[in-house]
Write an enzyme that holds these catalytic residues in place. Structure first.
Site, PDB file in Angstrom:
ATOM      1  N   GLY A  17       1.003  -1.024  -0.022  1.00 14.39           N
ATOM      2  CA  GLY A  17      -0.124   0.027  -0.068  1.00 14.39           C
ATOM      3  C   GLY A  17       0.740   1.178   0.135  1.00 14.39           C
ATOM      4  O   GLY A  17       1.949   1.063  -0.064  1.00 14.39           O
ATOM      5  N   PHE A  18       0.151   2.470  -0.038  1.00 15.93           N
ATOM      6  CA  PHE A  18       0.989   3.582  -0.041  1.00 15.93           C
ATOM      7  C   PHE A  18       1.793   3.794   1.088  1.00 15.93           C
ATOM      8  O   PHE A  18       3.230   3.897   0.977  1.00 15.93           O
ATOM      9  CB  PHE A  18      -0.132   4.848   0.007  1.00 15.93           C
ATOM     10  CG  PHE A  18       0.496   6.328   0.414  1.00 15.93           C
ATOM     11  CD1 PHE A  18       1.266   6.707  -0.157  1.00 15.93           C
ATOM     12  CD2 PHE A  18      -0.246   6.946   1.442  1.00 15.93           C
ATOM     13  CE1 PHE A  18       1.911   8.031   0.198  1.00 15.93           C
ATOM     14  CE2 PHE A  18       0.168   8.105   1.758  1.00 15.93           C
ATOM     15  CZ  PHE A  18       1.264   8.556   1.166  1.00 15.93           C
ATOM     16  N   ASP A  38       0.384  -8.514   1.624  1.00 17.60           N
ATOM     17  CA  ASP A  38      -0.691  -8.010   0.955  1.00 17.60           C
ATOM     18  C   ASP A  38      -1.591  -8.647   0.059  1.00 17.60           C
ATOM     19  O   ASP A  38      -0.918  -9.497  -0.928  1.00 17.60           O
ATOM     20  CB  ASP A  38      -0.137  -6.753   0.149  1.00 17.60           C
ATOM     21  CG  ASP A  38      -1.098  -5.536   0.245  1.00 17.60           C
ATOM     22  OD1 ASP A  38      -2.195  -5.621  -0.412  1.00 17.60           O
ATOM     23  OD2 ASP A  38      -0.719  -4.329   0.627  1.00 17.60           O
ATOM     24  N   ASN A  39      -2.924  -8.406  -0.082  1.00 15.43           N
ATOM     25  CA  ASN A  39      -3.583  -9.500  -0.893  1.00 15.43           C
ATOM     26  C   ASN A  39      -3.947  -8.541  -2.264  1.00 15.43           C
ATOM     27  O   ASN A  39      -4.665  -8.865  -2.985  1.00 15.43           O
ATOM     28  CB  ASN A  39      -4.865  -9.941  -0.311  1.00 15.43           C
ATOM     29  CG  ASN A  39      -5.921  -8.759   0.090  1.00 15.43           C
ATOM     30  OD1 ASN A  39      -5.596  -7.470   0.103  1.00 15.43           O
ATOM     31  ND2 ASN A  39      -7.035  -9.038   0.620  1.00 15.43           N
ATOM     32  N   ASP A  63      -4.149 -13.107   2.294  1.00 16.86           N
ATOM     33  CA  ASP A  63      -5.099 -12.336   3.059  1.00 16.86           C
ATOM     34  C   ASP A  63      -4.590 -12.703   4.516  1.00 16.86           C
ATOM     35  O   ASP A  63      -4.509 -13.704   5.066  1.00 16.86           O
ATOM     36  CB  ASP A  63      -6.417 -12.900   2.840  1.00 16.86           C
ATOM     37  CG  ASP A  63      -7.548 -12.215   3.637  1.00 16.86           C
ATOM     38  OD1 ASP A  63      -6.940 -11.510   4.720  1.00 16.86           O
ATOM     39  OD2 ASP A  63      -8.721 -12.625   3.515  1.00 16.86           O
ATOM     40  N   ARG A 112       3.410 -15.149  19.499  1.00 21.24           N
ATOM     41  CA  ARG A 112       4.480 -16.144  19.103  1.00 21.24           C
ATOM     42  C   ARG A 112       5.685 -16.047  19.013  1.00 21.24           C
ATOM     43  O   ARG A 112       6.594 -16.891  19.227  1.00 21.24           O
ATOM     44  CB  ARG A 112       3.786 -17.112  17.844  1.00 21.24           C
ATOM     45  CG  ARG A 112       2.266 -17.777  17.935  1.00 21.24           C
ATOM     46  CD  ARG A 112       2.125 -18.819  16.751  1.00 21.24           C
ATOM     47  NE  ARG A 112       2.374 -18.163  15.497  1.00 21.24           N
ATOM     48  CZ  ARG A 112       1.135 -17.533  14.714  1.00 21.24           C
ATOM     49  NH1 ARG A 112       0.093 -17.361  15.480  1.00 21.24           N
ATOM     50  NH2 ARG A 112       1.366 -17.010  13.739  1.00 21.24           N
ATOM     51  N   TYR A 151     -14.774   1.969   8.720  1.00 14.27           N
ATOM     52  CA  TYR A 151     -13.228   2.291   8.700  1.00 14.27           C
ATOM     53  C   TYR A 151     -12.918   2.826  10.153  1.00 14.27           C
ATOM     54  O   TYR A 151     -12.303   2.224  10.824  1.00 14.27           O
ATOM     55  CB  TYR A 151     -12.707   3.378   7.781  1.00 14.27           C
ATOM     56  CG  TYR A 151     -11.381   3.621   7.695  1.00 14.27           C
ATOM     57  CD1 TYR A 151     -10.584   2.800   7.465  1.00 14.27           C
ATOM     58  CD2 TYR A 151     -10.869   5.038   7.853  1.00 14.27           C
ATOM     59  CE1 TYR A 151      -9.103   2.973   7.525  1.00 14.27           C
ATOM     60  CE2 TYR A 151      -9.694   5.275   7.887  1.00 14.27           C
ATOM     61  CZ  TYR A 151      -8.512   4.387   7.621  1.00 14.27           C
ATOM     62  OH  TYR A 151      -7.434   4.720   7.860  1.00 14.27           O
ATOM     63  N   THR A 181      -2.003  12.022   5.470  1.00 15.25           N
ATOM     64  CA  THR A 181      -0.497  11.880   4.821  1.00 15.25           C
ATOM     65  C   THR A 181      -0.681  11.777   3.151  1.00 15.25           C
ATOM     66  O   THR A 181      -1.596  11.155   2.757  1.00 15.25           O
ATOM     67  CB  THR A 181      -0.162  10.604   5.333  1.00 15.25           C
ATOM     68  OG1 THR A 181       0.030  10.719   6.860  1.00 15.25           O
ATOM     69  CG2 THR A 181       1.554  10.431   4.946  1.00 15.25           C
ATOM     70  N   ARG A 192      -9.115  11.066  -1.226  1.00 15.64           N
ATOM     71  CA  ARG A 192      -8.398  11.833  -0.298  1.00 15.64           C
ATOM     72  C   ARG A 192      -8.137  13.231  -0.868  1.00 15.64           C
ATOM     73  O   ARG A 192      -8.025  13.046  -2.214  1.00 15.64           O
ATOM     74  CB  ARG A 192      -7.112  11.126   0.169  1.00 15.64           C
ATOM     75  CG  ARG A 192      -7.704  10.020   1.297  1.00 15.64           C
ATOM     76  CD  ARG A 192      -6.300   9.318   1.858  1.00 15.64           C
ATOM     77  NE  ARG A 192      -5.915   8.226   0.890  1.00 15.64           N
ATOM     78  CZ  ARG A 192      -5.210   7.303   1.315  1.00 15.64           C
ATOM     79  NH1 ARG A 192      -4.876   7.153   2.568  1.00 15.64           N
ATOM     80  NH2 ARG A 192      -4.994   6.454   0.370  1.00 15.64           N
TER      81      ARG A 192
END
Length: 328
Positions: A17-18, A38-39, A63, A112, A151, A181, A192
Site C-alpha cells: 500500500g501507499f 498484501d492481498n 490475506d 508467538r 473504517y 498523509t 483523499r
C-alpha cells in the site's frame, strides 16, 4: 531499532500500500530484512517494484486475516486496511474484517514470535471532533453506524484489541494515529484531498470542494510520517500517539495551493458536503515531540512540489490507459 547480532526482521501487513510500501523502504534503510504481506485489494505491486532485487525484501501475496507462518520476527507492523474513502466505501466488509480478524492474527503472530507490534490507527478515531486540536486523550465523536463507520470502528476496535494483548499477554505494542498523509504512490481519485486535487488540476478539470471549503485538514508529507513511525517503533510508549502535521489548512486553501503548484488554470467547483465529513481535523503532537523528539519538517508547499512529478506521471499513464480503452 533493536541492536541484534543478526539482521532484524519485520513483517509489514499491507506492505504494497501507499504507507506500507514507504515503511518497507524505511525499515530496509535501517538495516532490517522485510516481509511485505498484501492481498492487493488496494495495494499495488508497482509500489514495491523497486525492491524486487533487494535480497532482504520478500513479498507474499496473501490475506492477512488468515493464519500464516512467517518464521522468526522482531517486529510486526499491521498496516493492512483500505484507507481511502473510495476504497473503504467499496470494500466495507473487507475493511471490518482486516480491522478485526486481521488484527487478531497479526497480534497472535507477534505473541508467538515475541515481536514488538505496531498497529496503524487513524485520526478517524476522533470522528467529527468536538475538541480541537485533537489530543490522544480525547475519545472522539464518531457515528458508529454511518457510512464512514466501517473504517472508523474497525480502527477503534483494532486499538482495543491491541491494548488487550498488551494488558493480558504482555505483547510489546504501539498504537500509531495517522493524520492526513500524502506523497508519491497514492492512487488518483481515491477520495483523499490531495490526490483528488492533483488529478483534477493536472487533468485540466475544476477542483471539487465539498461544502464551502471551510472545513480544515492537516497534511503530513510521507517522509515526515515514516520518520515519526520509526521513532515510535523505537520508543517504549504503549498508549496511542498522534503522528501528523499540526499546521492546519482549510480545504479551499489546499485547493488553491494545488492549483499554484501545478500551474493549472482550473477553477474551484463546490458540491454538497458528504455525511459525517469532519469539520476540523488537526493533531496535537505535544506527546510525539516530548517522547519521540519528532515534528514534521516539510511544509505543504514543499511537499506538493516533491509530489508533483509522481502525480504528473500518474495522470499521464491514466490518460494513455483510458485512450487505449476507447473503441476504435
Amino acid at each position: 531499532m533493536p541492536d541484534l547480532v543478526s539482521t532484524p526482521r519485520a513483517l509489514v501487513t499491507g506492505g504494497a500500500g501507499f504507507l506500507g510500501s514507504h515503511l518497507c523502504d524505511g525499515l530496509l534503510a535501517e538495516g532490517y530484512s522485510v516481509i511485505a504481506a498484501d492481498n492487493l485489494l488496494t495495494g499495488r505491486l508497482a509500489n514495491i517494484s523497486h525492491l524486487r532485487n533487494d535480497s532482504r525484501f520478500e513479498f507474499v501475496e496473501r490475506d492477512v486475516c488468515q493464519p500464516g507462518t512467517w518464521g522468526a520476527l522482531d517486529y510486526v507492523f499491521h498496516f493492512a486496511s483500505p484507507a481511502s474513502p473510495v476504497d473503504y466505501s467499496e470494500h466495507g466488509l473487507e475493511t471490518l474484517r482486516v480491522g478485526s480478524y486481521g488484527t487478531f492474527e497479526a497480534l497472535e503472530t507477534a505473541l508467538r514470535c515475541g515481536a514488538r507490534f505496531m498497529m496503524a490507527s487513524t485520526s478517524e478515531c476522533y470522528g467529527d471532533p468536538m475538541v480541537h486540536p485533537q489530543t490522544e486523550a480525547y475519545w472522539g465523536n464518531v457515528n458508529p453506524t454511518g457510512p464512514r463507520s466501517v473504517y472508523d470502528e474497525a480502527k477503534r476496535f483494532s486499538e482495543a484489541v491491541t491494548m488487550a494483548y498488551h494488558r493480558y499477554h504482555r505483547v510489546d505494542t504501539r498504537i500509531l494515529r495517522i493524520f492526513n498523509t500524502y506523497g508519491p504512490r497514492m492512487q488518483l481519485n481515491d477520495g483523499r484531498v490531495i490526490p483528488n486535487f492533483m488529478w483534477q488540476a493536472l487533468g485540466g478539470q475544476d477542483l471539487t470542494v465539498y461544502g464551502d471549503g471551510s472545513q480544515t485538514r492537516s497534511f503530513c508529507y510521507v517522509a515526515d510520517e515514516i520518520d515519526g513511525i520509526l521513532r515510535l517503533a523505537r520508543s517504549a510508549e504503549h498508549e496511542p500517539v498522534n503522528i501528523g502535521n499540526p499546521t492546519e489548512f482549510t480545504i479551499l486553501q489546499c485547493a488553491r495551493k494545488v492549483i499554484a503548484a501545478t500551474g493549472s488554470k482550473s477553477q474551484v467547483r463546490f458540491e454538497a458536503l458528504p455525511q459525517d465529513d469532519p469539520k476540523q481535523r488537526c493533531p496535537d503532537i505535544s506527546k510525539a515531540k516530548r517522547l519521540l523528539g519528532w515534528e514534521p519538517k516539510v511544509s505543504l508547499d514543499d511537499g506538493l512540489k516533491l509530489s508533483l512529478e509522481y502525480f504528473r506521471q500518474a495522470v499521464a499513464e491514466r490518460t494513455v490507459s483510458t485512450e487505449k480503452e476507447q473503441p476504435a
